[in-house]
Design an enzyme around this catalytic site. Structure first.
Site, PDB file in Angstrom:
ATOM      1  N   THR A 176      27.753  15.566  -0.267  1.00 16.52           N
ATOM      2  CA  THR A 176      28.704  15.558   0.848  1.00 16.52           C
ATOM      3  C   THR A 176      27.984  16.036   2.099  1.00 16.52           C
ATOM      4  O   THR A 176      28.064  15.409   3.158  1.00 16.52           O
ATOM      5  CB  THR A 176      29.927  16.449   0.535  1.00 16.52           C
TER       6      THR A 176
ATOM      7  N   CYS B 103      44.892  11.464  -6.565  1.00 15.86           N
ATOM      8  CA  CYS B 103      45.893  12.444  -6.163  1.00 15.86           C
ATOM      9  C   CYS B 103      45.619  12.874  -4.739  1.00 15.86           C
ATOM     10  O   CYS B 103      44.732  13.685  -4.488  1.00 15.86           O
ATOM     11  CB  CYS B 103      45.838  13.664  -7.074  1.00 15.86           C
TER      12      CYS B 103
HETATM   13  C1  LIG Z   1      29.871  12.835  -6.177  1.00 15.59           C
HETATM   14  C2  LIG Z   1      29.545  11.941  -5.055  1.00 15.59           C
HETATM   15  C3  LIG Z   1      29.330  12.436  -3.770  1.00 15.59           C
HETATM   16  C4  LIG Z   1      29.524  13.891  -3.410  1.00 15.59           C
HETATM   17  O1  LIG Z   1      28.505  14.696  -3.921  1.00 15.59           O
HETATM   18  P1  LIG Z   1      28.687  16.289  -3.941  1.00 15.59           P
HETATM   19  O2  LIG Z   1      27.329  16.785  -4.307  1.00 15.59           O
HETATM   20  O3  LIG Z   1      29.708  16.572  -4.982  1.00 15.59           O
HETATM   21  O4  LIG Z   1      29.098  16.724  -2.589  1.00 15.59           O
HETATM   22  C5  LIG Z   1      28.980  11.542  -2.776  1.00 15.59           C
HETATM   23  N1  LIG Z   1      28.840  10.247  -3.029  1.00 15.59           N
HETATM   24  C6  LIG Z   1      29.030   9.729  -4.254  1.00 15.59           C
HETATM   25  C7  LIG Z   1      28.853   8.271  -4.473  1.00 15.59           C
HETATM   26  C8  LIG Z   1      29.403  10.556  -5.307  1.00 15.59           C
HETATM   27  O5  LIG Z   1      29.627  10.035  -6.499  1.00 15.59           O
END
Ligand SMILES: *Cc1c(COP(=O)(O)O)cnc(C)c1O
Length: 441
Positions: free
Chosen positions: A107, A365
């Protein structure tokens, strides 16, 4: 601990009831090696590989130094561990160690990439291209950039989840104040497992002089990723989707041909060459490195095993249930992903029926309401079909016995719910409900 030993220990009055895990008791004995609740949601997160934990452990206690401490042994030790991890990650994606910036996860990597590039290249142009089935970390960041005056094009996807490369070519603006500065297209989708034509996208971007970022969270460590061969300029990854710890990730930023610059979004001590300040999460970074090295060595065999399990699950469900629909292009697809719609079954009842199995549904959700997945809707699925969809995420630790359990349970639940479905009854009687696209096969 097996379910049985847990129950008998509880019965004997021991205080083992505090396991924190809710175990549902099924009437029939569980097959050998199957424990409930059963985890098959590896796109949401993965359990940590014990080998990763082992690599991390010393960096919590004895080797606790700050990697930025330049004048003593503790700092050097931490810094050296971080540099080893950088090399391990770089190797897995065809980058060099210097091109990696550590973050708190994908993120943050996506935010840093998009905001950092938008800010750095604002003078060059204000247009950004992405697509509708991106992760929220990209979509919401683009929404924010739109509020700041950037123009964002959200490319549609075709019914199979792939973007049309001609749409991309047409969307790129090469001159004027609306010049395209960035294309951000995810490598593999987290819901439907579809793999975009990344090398072709990279080629188009480089020909037009546009920076190419990809959210490669679901692809790195699962399928070959090569930033050089694929002309990727900026790439996001995270540890917890590849059997590493949560809360640590990285951003690859190309240093040559072309050199990409990003404006930092967090200011402070100037860590990570000023691009991301903050004391490095040394144990987490060591874990990310170890996770990458394991993937590097085992990716091929693991992918083959997951693909076999996935195809077995798919075939078993299709053989026993009519009117099932597989979502997403199955040729360009992650080995561990299967997204299926079980039409004429009410989504919530379906999930209730399999509540000892951890999978994801086609419902998201959002606060109090149950919204159909925007990814499935982008493929053209109706709300009902989206709600009756299940995402299976097979991973390193799933077994054939588990796949059998999941398939049997799902078949049982779907067939029972279908008996109660008036729609299904009508279809069986040959009534043409509508011009439904996902017709039986
Ligand atoms: C899980 C995910 C994220 C977010 O990653 P985090 O490390 O949880 O912030 C971003 N992009 C994709 C495609 C994901 O599957």
């Amino acid at each position: 601990m097996s379910i049985d030993s847990n129950i008998s220990q509880n019965g004997a009055g021991s205080d083992m009831s505090n396991t924190g895990v809710v175990i549902s008791h099924s009437a029939t004995p569980l097959p050998e090696g199957v424990h409930l609740p059963l985890y098959m949601d590896n796109h949401a997160t993965t359990p940590m590989d014990p080998r990763v934990l082992e690599a991390m452990m010393p960096y919590f206690t004895g080797k606790f130094g700050n990697a930025a401490s330049r004048n003593h042994q503790f700092g050097w030790e931490a810094e050296s561990a971080v540099e080893t991890a950088r090399t391990q990650i770089a190797k897995l994606i065809g980058a060099t160690a210097k091109e990696l910036i550590f973050t708190s996860g994908a993120t943050e990597s996506n935010n840093l990439a998009l905001k950092g590039i938008a800010e750095m290249y604002r003078e060059r142009g204000n247009h950004i291209i992405t697509q509708v089935t991106e992760h929220k970390a990209v979509l919401d960041t683009c929404k924010k950039l739109e509020k700041q005056g950037f123009r964002v094009t959200y490319l549609p996807v075709q019914a199979d989840g792939l973007i049309d490369l001609d749409d991309l070519r047409r969307a790129i603006v090469t001159e004027g104040p609306e010049k395209t500065i960035l294309v951000s297209i995810m490598f593999a989708n987290n819901e439907i497992g579809v793999i975009q034509p990344i090398a072709e996208i990279g080629k188009i971007c480089h020909e037009k002089g546009v920076i190419f970022h990809t959210d490669a969270v679901q692809a790195v460590g699962k399928i070959p990723v090569d930033v050089q061969a694929m002309n990727i300029d900026v790439l996001s990854l995270t540890a917890h989707k590849i059997y590493g710890p949560k809360g640590v990730g990285a951003l690859y930023v190309r240093r040559r041909n072309p050199r990409v610059q990003i404006t930092e979004q967090i200011n402070g001590g100037g860590h990570e060459r000023g691009m991301r300040s903050g004391t490095l999460n040394v144990p987490g970074i060591v874990g990310l490195g170890a996770a990458c090295e394991i993937c590097m060595n085992e990716m091929e065999a693991e992918g083959k095993r997951e693909l076999e399990l996935r195809n077995y699950l798919k075939a078993k469900l299709e053989a026993a249930i009519d009117y099932v629909h597989v979502n997403g292009n199955m040729e360009h697809h992650l080995p561990g992903n299967l997204n299926m719609s079980f039409v004429y079954v009410e989504g919530e009842s379906l999930l209730m029926g399999i509540n000892d199995i951890a999978v994801s549904s086609g419902s998201a959700c959002t606060s109090a309401t149950l919204e159909p997945s925007y990814v499935l809707k982008a493929l053209g699925l109706g709300d009902d079909v989206a709600h009756s969809s299940i995402r299976f995420g097979l991973g390193r630790f799933n077994t054939k016995a588990e796949v059998d359990y999941v398939a049997d349970k799902l078949i049982d639940v779907v067939l029972k719910l279908r008996e109660l479905s008036p729609l299904y009854e009508m279809v069986k009687e040959g009534i043409d409900l509508t011009k439904i696209e996902w017709a039986a096969h």
